[in-house]
Write an enzyme that holds these catalytic residues in place. Structure first.
Site, PDB file in Angstrom:
ATOM      1  N   ASP A   1       0.862  -1.174   0.000  1.00  0.00           N
ATOM      2  CA  ASP A   1       0.000   0.000   0.000  1.00  0.00           C
ATOM      3  C   ASP A   1       0.902   1.228   0.000  1.00  0.00           C
ATOM      4  OD1 ASP A   1      -2.516   1.411   0.211  1.00  0.00           O
ATOM      5  OD2 ASP A   1      -1.928   1.903   2.255  1.00  0.00           O
TER       6      ASP A   1
ATOM      7  N   GLU B   1       1.076   5.604   0.759  1.00  0.00           N
ATOM      8  CA  GLU B   1       0.428   6.834   1.206  1.00  0.00           C
ATOM      9  C   GLU B   1       0.943   7.928   0.281  1.00  0.00           C
ATOM     10  OE1 GLU B   1      -1.848   6.846   3.401  1.00  0.00           O
ATOM     11  OE2 GLU B   1      -1.533   4.890   4.327  1.00  0.00           O
TER      12      GLU B   1
ATOM     13  N   HIS C   1      -2.943  10.239   6.627  1.00  0.00           N
ATOM     14  CA  HIS C   1      -1.771   9.370   6.784  1.00  0.00           C
ATOM     15  C   HIS C   1      -0.887   9.730   7.977  1.00  0.00           C
ATOM     16  CE1 HIS C   1       0.086  12.811   4.948  1.00  0.00           C
ATOM     17  NE2 HIS C   1      -0.563  12.638   3.817  1.00  0.00           N
TER      18      HIS C   1
ATOM     19  N   HIS D   1      -3.420   2.902  10.178  1.00  0.00           N
ATOM     20  CA  HIS D   1      -2.731   4.171  10.337  1.00  0.00           C
ATOM     21  C   HIS D   1      -1.642   4.398   9.315  1.00  0.00           C
ATOM     22  CE1 HIS D   1      -4.743   4.912  14.086  1.00  0.00           C
ATOM     23  NE2 HIS D   1      -4.431   3.709  14.482  1.00  0.00           N
TER      24      HIS D   1
ATOM     25  N   ASP E   1      -2.055  -0.956   6.578  1.00  0.00           N
ATOM     26  CA  ASP E   1      -3.060  -1.204   5.549  1.00  0.00           C
ATOM     27  C   ASP E   1      -2.704  -2.412   4.693  1.00  0.00           C
ATOM     28  OD1 ASP E   1      -4.591   0.791   6.406  1.00  0.00           O
ATOM     29  OD2 ASP E   1      -4.559   1.985   4.570  1.00  0.00           O
TER      30      ASP E   1
END
Lengths: 123, 682
Positions: free
Chosen positions: B505, B507, B556, B646, B651
């Site tokens: 994942d 951010e 994020h 978080h 994630d």
């Protein structure tokens, strides 16, 4: 034909009451006071349901349960575990080892009968 | 002012004198008839001059000089000596002004003295308190660390150095996270914050157990926020070594449990007999007597039990049972350290991190014991250890290749004694201590594997922190994803269960890479043989080379400060590619993340040619378009509880869990191979 219920517990006092109760509910009963006797009786008498106490010396109820489930010829046999340990994880363990239902001591007589009937489709 | 006044008076006099002289000349030169008016004018002018001179003298003596004296005195009072006595004669026209100023001066002097006195006393008290506090902190058996919001040590005591056993890492300005696991501290602080957000009277401290990094021993820690929030003023942490503290506390729990259990059987007999007697009127006499005897016997039994309980209860009083919250990676790490002494044993941490409530020392020994016994019995050497959860229940699952163990086998082990466990060192006692049992069954997901399952109390805290509802990214399906993936046709035909995945994942600063948004963090975890290898992770902040928009920080939590020393994506991408190697890439809503990574391809020469599997597309293939397909919604449908949303890593862990469950479900929909899964939307 009446269904057959085997009651297994090492306490004669509880056997006395349970046998009486289950007979009154219209089932044929036999009793066994230890795990080995239970296995032998199942083999000879071929009950439809075993009411199985967990805490027994030598071979406890969990082991009896596991052994009964290893025997493929007993696929239709119902097992209800009786446990004096009132914790959900004991029940969870019983179910993981192949039991169909569980009852915690002390229990209400009506509850035990209802569960037996439910398992045997006689409710 | 007085000088200007002198000048005006002087000018006045000079003009009057000139007029006087002019009048005198007129008088002398005039004829007799005009001499009289001239004389009158001259006398009048003289009188005006004389009066002006007189007024001037009067003002000078009674007003101007005293005013100057007042001015000097005021200056001195204000600037140098507040108690200064104003030097002014008794004759003046200033009324009570000098006296009032004098009084003001004295009052000022007095209050200055008071302030000075108070300051001195205050400073003494502060010094005293500081000395006292230092003495207390220094004398404490517990370690104390005071840290700023970044975890840098601002203060520590000698016990901290002694307990942590790594003096080289304890120092002012050093990061406490070199010693104490960051995740444990931060989760606990978050928990405190979230509790206090709901209830301002909630405690400002909370406890947990953790392992000292790079060391064997375990700490019981208590952390507290210095002000309402972490950003405000950092945190204080006190801790003690609990590696070998058990004993009587466990005994208490054990006795209580035993007594309750011992009461159940006689009570069952009693109740059954009594109910039979009540409910059936047609009982034969013999039977009725038998039931009555049962009642007498069992009542006696219960009385004896109660007597025993009363006797023991004195011993049961006092003490607190030492189960403490610990994160599963900390616990598993301890077990791994202990089995690492044996070259034939290999322990892999799988699954997602969870908080557990255990007597960690005893639980570590227990798990080590089972690993060694199972190895001796079955020959298995490679084990996975995972904290799994379902319906608010937590299981410790030890998995290996092979068949489940028999109950008899496990039962016989329960009689054995664990080394180094004080109090009740028996396997069965440690299980009971955790209100637990143990059993073995087939692995719920993976064919050919067995698990040993120990249900244990989950720490309530993982269900407590209300995970903030984070608005999901815009969801859209990129049906080209399948086409843009690598061209290894063979891998696409392999069953999903056999594949190795890297679930990742990112951010980002925003949602639009074409408008300058950049990656600020990449998190990833490896999934091998249907196991989430939560130890094999990729977790890297990325410097986006542009400011991070404030409004994105709430998604994020990453700030400019945090990424200012981080490497750029050009540096991170090659590392990420190495981590991914030849695994299948997995992400939720993968087009979004891939878009950010792909546009750097030309610049960095790094091409991710791995096949990409989108859990979103897989989920659409299984559950259809009609239902919501956010990660949280899918997790909810699959009965997965996500505690931690978080970071990119958290994630990707959640996505990995979703992936495994989706693969289970996929087979029922005929989705078996990677190709099937990538085209599932069709």
């Amino acid at each position: 034909m009446d269904k057959k219920v085997l009651i297994v517990d090492d306490e004669p006092n509880i056997l006395l009451s349970l046998a009486f109760l289950v007979q009154k509910a219209g089932f044929r009963t036999k009793t066994a006071e230890d795990g080995q006797a239970a296995l032998d009786t199942v083999a000879q008498w071929q009950p439809d349901l075993v009411l199985l106490d967990v805490n027994m010396p030598v071979m406890d109820g969990f082991e009896v349960c596991q052994r009964l489930r290893e025997d493929n010829s007993l696929g239709d046999l119902k097992i209800i575990i009786l446990t004096a340990k009132g914790r959900n994880i004991e029940k969870e363990k019983g179910l993981a080892l192949g039991a169909d239902d569980y009852v915690t001591k002390p229990f209400s007589n009506a509850d035990v009968v209802e569960r037996i009937k439910h398992q045997l489709g006689a409710a | 002012m007085p000088k200007r006044f002198d000048l005006i008076i002087g000018l006045n006099l000079v003009l009057t004198l000139i007029a006087l002289i002019y009048a005198v000349f007129n008088f002398l030169g005039a004829d007799a008839s005009q001499q009289m008016p001239a004389l009158i004018v001259a006398v009048l002018l003289f009188m005006v001059a004389a009066m002006t001179a007189g007024q001037w003298a009067y003002l000078k003596v009674f007003l101007i000089r005293p005013l100057r004296a007042l001015e000097r005195g005021g200056d001195i009072i204000l600037s140098t000596h507040a108690a200064h006595d104003i030097e002014i004669g008794p004759t003046h026209e200033l009324g009570s002004l000098p006296a009032n100023l004098q009084t003001l001066g004295h009052k000022l002097a007095e209050s200055k003295r008071e302030v000075a006195r108070a300051l001195k006393t205050g400073a003494q008290q502060v010094t005293q308190q500081k000395d006292y506090l230092e003495q207390v902190i220094h004398g404490l058996d517990e370690g104390v660390l005071v840290c700023d919001s970044q975890g840098r040590i601002l203060l520590y005591n000698p016990s901290a150095v002694r307990i942590l056993k790594c003096p080289e890492h304890v120092g002012l300005g050093r990061s406490a996270y070199e010693l104490i696991p960051r995740a444990s501290v931060e989760h606990t602080l978050e928990l405190i914050e979230s509790r206090r957000a709901d209830d301002s009277n909630a405690p400002t401290t909370s406890d947990f157990v953790c392992t000292v990094l790079r060391k064997e021993h375990m700490l019981h820690c208590r952390v507290g926020l210095m002000s309402g929030s972490r950003d405000g003023g950092g945190f204080v942490m006190t801790f003690s070594d609990v590696t070998s503290r058990q004993g009587a506390l466990r005994k208490r729990n054990e006795l209580l449990r035993q007594t309750i259990e011992n009461l159940r059987s006689p009570l069952a007999s009693l109740r059954a007999a009594a109910e039979n007697l009540t409910h059936y009127d047609d009982i034969e006499t013999d039977m009725r007597h038998a039931f009555q005897q049962v009642i007498v016997d069992e009542s006696g039994q219960i009385s004896a039990q109660i007597d025993a309980l009363a006797e023991e209860s004195r011993k049961l009083l006092g003490g607190e049972f030492v189960t403490m919250d610990i994160r599963s990676p900390d616990l598993i790490k301890q077990v791994r350290k202990r089995v690492a002494t044996d070259a034939q044993l290999e322990l892999t941490q799988t699954g997602l991190p969870l908080w557990l409530r255990v007597d960690s020392q005893a639980m570590v020994r227990l798990l080590e014991f089972y690993i060694r016994r199972i190895h001796e019995t079955t020959g298995a050497g490679a084990f996975d250890l995972e904290a799994d959860h379902r319906d608010h229940k937590v299981f410790l699952d030890l998995a290996w290749e092979g068949e489940p163990l028999s109950h008899t086998q496990l039962k016989s082990w329960e009689e054995e004694t664990l080394p180094d466990v004080v109090g009740f060192p028996q396997v069965s006692a440690v299980l009971r201590q955790h209100a637990s049992v143990v059993w073995s069954q087939r692995h719920p997901r993976v064919e050919g594997r067995a698990i040993l399952r120990i249900p244990i109390p989950g720490a309530g805290r993982q269900w407590e922190v209300s995970s903030e509802i984070i608005p999901a990214r815009p969801i859209s399906y990129d049906f080209d994803l399948a086409e843009m993936a690598g061209d290894d046709a063979q891998i696409r035909l392999r069953p999903l269960r056999e594949l190795n995945f890297v679930v990742f994942d990112t951010e980002t600063t925003g949602l639009n890479p074409d408008q300058g948004d950049e990656v600020i963090s990449i998190g990833a975890v490896r999934v091998v043989n249907q196991r989430i290898l939560s130890d094999e992770t990729f977790d890297q902040l990325v410097n986006p080379g542009r400011p991070i928009p404030k409004q994105s920080i709430k998604f994020h939590g990453i700030t400019d400060e945090m990424v200012k020393d981080a490497p750029s994506l050009d540096t991170v991408l090659p590392q990420f590619r190495d981590f991914v190697s030849d695994s299948v890439l997995v992400a939720h809503n993968a087009w979004f993340d891939m878009k950010f990574l792909k546009r750097r391809e030309a610049q960095t020469g790094i091409r991710l040619r791995n096949p990409v599997l989108d859990t979103l597309i897989l989920s659409v293939g299984i559950h259809g378009h009609e239902v919501e397909q956010s990660l949280d919604a899918i997790a909810g449908r699959l009965g997965i509880e996500i505690f931690d949303r978080h970071s990119a890593l958290a994630d990707s862990l959640a996505t990995a869990e979703v992936l495994l469950r989706l693969i289970d479900l996929a087979e029922t929909k005929g989705i078996r191979t990677l190709q099937d899964a990538m085209n599932a939307y069709k």
